[in-house]
Design a protein around this motif. Structure first.
Motif, PDB file in Angstrom:
ATOM      1  N   ALA A  74       8.937  -1.946  -5.459  1.00  0.00           N
ATOM      2  CA  ALA A  74       7.553  -1.487  -5.399  1.00  0.00           C
ATOM      3  C   ALA A  74       6.911  -1.872  -4.073  1.00  0.00           C
ATOM      4  CB  ALA A  74       6.751  -2.076  -6.565  1.00  0.00           C
ATOM      5  N   ALA A  75       7.113  -3.126  -3.662  1.00  0.00           N
ATOM      6  CA  ALA A  75       6.529  -3.586  -2.401  1.00  0.00           C
ATOM      7  C   ALA A  75       7.072  -2.797  -1.224  1.00  0.00           C
ATOM      8  CB  ALA A  75       6.804  -5.083  -2.210  1.00  0.00           C
ATOM      9  N   LEU A  76       8.369  -2.504  -1.260  1.00  0.00           N
ATOM     10  CA  LEU A  76       8.998  -1.766  -0.159  1.00  0.00           C
ATOM     11  C   LEU A  76       8.411  -0.361  -0.043  1.00  0.00           C
ATOM     12  CD1 LEU A  76      12.844  -1.709   0.472  1.00  0.00           C
ATOM     13  CD2 LEU A  76      11.457   0.325   0.782  1.00  0.00           C
ATOM     14  N   VAL A  77       8.338   0.362  -1.166  1.00  0.00           N
ATOM     15  CA  VAL A  77       7.890   1.755  -1.121  1.00  0.00           C
ATOM     16  C   VAL A  77       6.399   1.850  -0.807  1.00  0.00           C
ATOM     17  CG1 VAL A  77       7.694   3.904  -2.425  1.00  0.00           C
ATOM     18  CG2 VAL A  77       9.700   2.461  -2.722  1.00  0.00           C
ATOM     19  N   VAL A  78       5.581   1.001  -1.434  1.00  0.00           N
ATOM     20  CA  VAL A  78       4.131   1.059  -1.209  1.00  0.00           C
ATOM     21  C   VAL A  78       3.789   0.745   0.244  1.00  0.00           C
ATOM     22  CG1 VAL A  78       1.925  -0.023  -1.806  1.00  0.00           C
ATOM     23  CG2 VAL A  78       3.524   0.601  -3.604  1.00  0.00           C
ATOM     24  N   ASN A  79       4.613  -0.037   0.914  1.00  0.00           N
ATOM     25  CA  ASN A  79       4.324  -0.389   2.303  1.00  0.00           C
ATOM     26  C   ASN A  79       4.631   0.731   3.280  1.00  0.00           C
ATOM     27  OD1 ASN A  79       3.238  -3.176   2.942  1.00  0.00           O
ATOM     28  ND2 ASN A  79       4.736  -3.662   1.377  1.00  0.00           N
ATOM     29  N   VAL A  80       4.980   1.905   2.770  1.00  0.00           N
ATOM     30  CA  VAL A  80       4.978   3.105   3.607  1.00  0.00           C
ATOM     31  C   VAL A  80       3.528   3.490   3.927  1.00  0.00           C
ATOM     32  CG1 VAL A  80       5.552   5.568   3.635  1.00  0.00           C
ATOM     33  CG2 VAL A  80       7.175   3.918   2.688  1.00  0.00           C
ATOM     34  N   GLY A  81       2.573   3.024   3.095  1.00  0.00           N
ATOM     35  CA  GLY A  81       1.171   3.376   3.237  1.00  0.00           C
ATOM     36  C   GLY A  81       0.582   3.178   4.624  1.00  0.00           C
ATOM     37  N   PRO A  82       0.712   1.981   5.215  1.00  0.00           N
ATOM     38  CA  PRO A  82       0.140   1.790   6.550  1.00  0.00           C
ATOM     39  C   PRO A  82       0.704   2.737   7.605  1.00  0.00           C
ATOM     40  CG  PRO A  82       0.584  -0.329   5.533  1.00  0.00           C
ATOM     41  CD  PRO A  82       1.168   0.707   4.627  1.00  0.00           C
ATOM     42  N   LEU A  83       1.981   3.089   7.479  1.00  0.00           N
ATOM     43  CA  LEU A  83       2.548   4.062   8.420  1.00  0.00           C
ATOM     44  C   LEU A  83       1.898   5.433   8.230  1.00  0.00           C
ATOM     45  CD1 LEU A  83       6.351   3.150   8.121  1.00  0.00           C
ATOM     46  CD2 LEU A  83       4.746   2.451   9.910  1.00  0.00           C
ATOM     47  N   LEU A  84       1.674   5.818   6.972  1.00  0.00           N
ATOM     48  CA  LEU A  84       0.998   7.088   6.710  1.00  0.00           C
ATOM     49  C   LEU A  84      -0.439   7.066   7.216  1.00  0.00           C
ATOM     50  CD1 LEU A  84       2.246   7.812   3.063  1.00  0.00           C
ATOM     51  CD2 LEU A  84       3.089   8.806   5.198  1.00  0.00           C
ATOM     52  N   ILE A  85      -1.102   5.905   7.079  1.00  0.00           N
ATOM     53  CA  ILE A  85      -2.465   5.773   7.600  1.00  0.00           C
ATOM     54  C   ILE A  85      -2.483   5.996   9.098  1.00  0.00           C
ATOM     55  CG2 ILE A  85      -4.342   4.127   8.024  1.00  0.00           C
ATOM     56  CD1 ILE A  85      -3.698   2.885   5.304  1.00  0.00           C
ATOM     57  N   LEU A 122      -0.357   7.722  10.933  1.00  0.00           N
ATOM     58  CA  LEU A 122      -0.087   9.123  11.252  1.00  0.00           C
ATOM     59  C   LEU A 122      -1.296  10.005  10.925  1.00  0.00           C
ATOM     60  CD1 LEU A 122       3.588   9.408   9.916  1.00  0.00           C
ATOM     61  CD2 LEU A 122       2.837   9.296  12.309  1.00  0.00           C
ATOM     62  N   LEU A 123      -1.887   9.804   9.740  1.00  0.00           N
ATOM     63  CA  LEU A 123      -3.049  10.597   9.362  1.00  0.00           C
ATOM     64  C   LEU A 123      -4.258  10.270  10.228  1.00  0.00           C
ATOM     65  CD1 LEU A 123      -2.805  10.443   5.451  1.00  0.00           C
ATOM     66  CD2 LEU A 123      -2.390  12.431   6.915  1.00  0.00           C
ATOM     67  N   GLY A 124      -4.411   8.974  10.577  1.00  0.00           N
ATOM     68  CA  GLY A 124      -5.533   8.580  11.421  1.00  0.00           C
ATOM     69  C   GLY A 124      -5.451   9.211  12.801  1.00  0.00           C
ATOM     70  N   ALA A 125      -4.236   9.268  13.352  1.00  0.00           N
ATOM     71  CA  ALA A 125      -4.067   9.882  14.670  1.00  0.00           C
ATOM     72  C   ALA A 125      -4.303  11.390  14.599  1.00  0.00           C
ATOM     73  CB  ALA A 125      -2.661   9.592  15.203  1.00  0.00           C
ATOM     74  N   ARG A 126      -3.869  12.005  13.514  1.00  0.00           N
ATOM     75  CA  ARG A 126      -3.973  13.459  13.384  1.00  0.00           C
ATOM     76  C   ARG A 126      -5.386  13.910  13.037  1.00  0.00           C
ATOM     77  NH1 ARG A 126      -1.764  18.275  14.903  1.00  0.00           N
ATOM     78  NH2 ARG A 126      -2.066  19.855  13.302  1.00  0.00           N
ATOM     79  N   LEU A 127      -6.025  13.220  12.067  1.00  0.00           N
ATOM     80  CA  LEU A 127      -7.302  13.686  11.525  1.00  0.00           C
ATOM     81  C   LEU A 127      -8.515  12.989  12.139  1.00  0.00           C
ATOM     82  CD1 LEU A 127      -6.320  13.885   7.746  1.00  0.00           C
ATOM     83  CD2 LEU A 127      -6.290  15.724   9.445  1.00  0.00           C
ATOM     84  N   LEU A 128      -8.347  11.748  12.557  1.00  0.00           N
ATOM     85  CA  LEU A 128      -9.482  10.987  13.087  1.00  0.00           C
ATOM     86  C   LEU A 128      -9.407  10.760  14.589  1.00  0.00           C
ATOM     87  CD1 LEU A 128      -9.715   8.230  10.310  1.00  0.00           C
ATOM     88  CD2 LEU A 128     -10.940  10.413  10.429  1.00  0.00           C
ATOM     89  N   GLY A 129      -8.286  11.124  15.200  1.00  0.00           N
ATOM     90  CA  GLY A 129      -8.128  10.898  16.632  1.00  0.00           C
ATOM     91  C   GLY A 129      -7.929   9.439  16.981  1.00  0.00           C
ATOM     92  N   ASP A 130      -7.408   8.642  16.044  1.00  0.00           N
ATOM     93  CA  ASP A 130      -7.173   7.224  16.326  1.00  0.00           C
ATOM     94  C   ASP A 130      -6.151   7.076  17.448  1.00  0.00           C
ATOM     95  OD1 ASP A 130      -8.887   6.532  14.338  1.00  0.00           O
ATOM     96  OD2 ASP A 130      -7.377   5.709  12.980  1.00  0.00           O
ATOM     97  N   GLY A 180      -1.713   8.091  -1.933  1.00  0.00           N
ATOM     98  CA  GLY A 180      -3.104   7.983  -2.351  1.00  0.00           C
ATOM     99  C   GLY A 180      -3.862   6.929  -1.564  1.00  0.00           C
ATOM    100  N   TYR A 181      -3.229   5.808  -1.335  1.00  0.00           N
ATOM    101  CA  TYR A 181      -3.825   4.727  -0.537  1.00  0.00           C
ATOM    102  C   TYR A 181      -4.143   5.213   0.867  1.00  0.00           C
ATOM    103  CZ  TYR A 181      -3.299   0.568   2.525  1.00  0.00           C
ATOM    104  OH  TYR A 181      -3.431  -0.381   3.494  1.00  0.00           O
ATOM    105  N   ALA A 182      -3.165   5.848   1.518  1.00  0.00           N
ATOM    106  CA  ALA A 182      -3.364   6.311   2.893  1.00  0.00           C
ATOM    107  C   ALA A 182      -4.447   7.380   2.971  1.00  0.00           C
ATOM    108  CB  ALA A 182      -2.041   6.850   3.442  1.00  0.00           C
ATOM    109  N   GLY A 183      -4.394   8.351   2.069  1.00  0.00           N
ATOM    110  CA  GLY A 183      -5.410   9.405   2.080  1.00  0.00           C
ATOM    111  C   GLY A 183      -6.801   8.866   1.811  1.00  0.00           C
ATOM    112  N   GLY A 184      -6.909   7.879   0.911  1.00  0.00           N
ATOM    113  CA  GLY A 184      -8.204   7.281   0.615  1.00  0.00           C
ATOM    114  C   GLY A 184      -8.801   6.544   1.788  1.00  0.00           C
TER     115      GLY A 184
END
Length: 316
Positions: free
Chosen positions: A106-117, A119-127, A171-175
């Motif tokens: 569970a810890a391994l898979v859920v920690n994909v979240g920050p990587l998704l954040i 990628l999404l932050g760079a794409r959608l927010l211009g981070d 869900g974590y990353a999108g939120g």
């Protein structure tokens, strides 16, 4: 006569934001211990709803004391999306997923979240994606993989469980990415309170199961659920929003890689689960990666302007 440096208010703001992020990480790490205990007697949906109702009650009381009303209309898209994806969906599927897989997986898979954040932050927010941030996240993710592999038990995982944990990470990353723009129009308390209310409404179908579980659960399990609502939700999500308003989503996501290391330490102290050398090495990698991603001096500073107040917020 000595005069204070013009930059001192910015430094103080940076210290407050860093302190808020630290509180969040510590409380979120403690949540894994409480979820494990409460999850033995509460079903996933009931535990999510109970936690959200407790959190909403505490946050609502704070809003009344501080006389903060609903967020302005411009903040509602981000509040609603973060409430649906993070407070609602993430809470249920993570509780469910942790019943289908062992803690390490569970810890391994859920920690994909920050990587998704990131990628999404760079794409959608211009981070921005500075090299130090990318390098630090790579080191931390390697540490999370090490912790996950070292804690995984044979035969303790399922395709369903892995899929649920991956859905929780999405869900974590999108939120988080949806919450960031809302913080430019509303306070951290407003965004957290109404996001929590949206999540609670989403989980209302589990109300009957919650009543049943409360009636048969032991007092310690129920107290763990209350702890999750008061501290790891009401307090931690508010300090998270406060810090997120003052930095980028990508950098805040990288900070949460400290959570696996703290979970290992807390499980050792509270649950008497003695970690092996492999697990400790993974935890050290997580912390080292966070240190790298947060470093960089002036080049790593990000200034975010809040449309509602016109003030600028320096990054952590």
């Amino acid at each position: 006569m000595m005069t204070s440096s013009p930059a001192s208010p910015s430094r103080r703001a940076g210290l407050l934001a860093a302190g808020a992020a630290t509180v969040t990480v510590v409380l979120w790490a403690s949540a894994f211990v409480s979820i494990r205990r409460a999850g033995e007697e509460y079903s996933p949906g009931a535990l999510a709803l109970g936690r959200l109702l407790v959190g909403a009650a505490v946050l609502g009381a704070l809003c009344l004391v501080r006389r903060e009303g609903p967020p302005p209309r411009a903040a509602w898209p981000g509040v609603a999306i973060s409430g649906l994806l993070w407070f609602g969906l993430y809470s249920v599927v993570l509780n469910w997923g942790e019943q289908e897989v062992d803690a390490g997986t569970a810890a391994l898979v859920v920690n994909v979240g920050p990587l998704l954040i990131a990628l999404l932050g760079a794409r959608l927010l211009g981070d921005p994606m500075p090299p130090r941030l990318l390098a630090g996240m790579a080191v931390s993710f390697a540490g999370a993989v090490t912790v996950g592999v070292s804690m995984s038990g044979g035969g303790g995982s399922s395709v369903l469980g892995v899929g649920l944990c991956l859905l929780a990470a999405v869900g974590y990353a999108g939120g988080v990415v949806a919450q960031k723009p809302a913080l430019g129009h509303a306070s951290a308390l407003q965004v957290t309170t109404y996001g929590c209310l949206v999540g609670a409404v989403l989980c209302l179908p589990f109300a009957g199961q919650l009543v049943t579980d409360v009636g048969r659960a032991s007092l310690p399990a129920t107290l763990h659920m209350v702890y999750l609502g008061v501290f790891s939700l009401a307090l931690a999500f508010t300090t998270w929003a406060y810090a997120l308003a003052r930095t980028t989503a990508s950098r805040m996501g990288a900070t949460t890689y400290a959570v696996p290391a703290l979970v290992v330490l807390m499980s050792w102290l509270v649950l008497d689960e003695v970690p092996g050398l492999f697990t400790l090495a993974g935890g050290a990698l997580c912390l080292a990666g966070v240190a790298v991603s947060r470093s960089g001096g002036r080049s790593a500073r990000v200034v975010a302007k809040a449309p509602r107040t016109g003030r600028t917020h320096e990054s952590l």
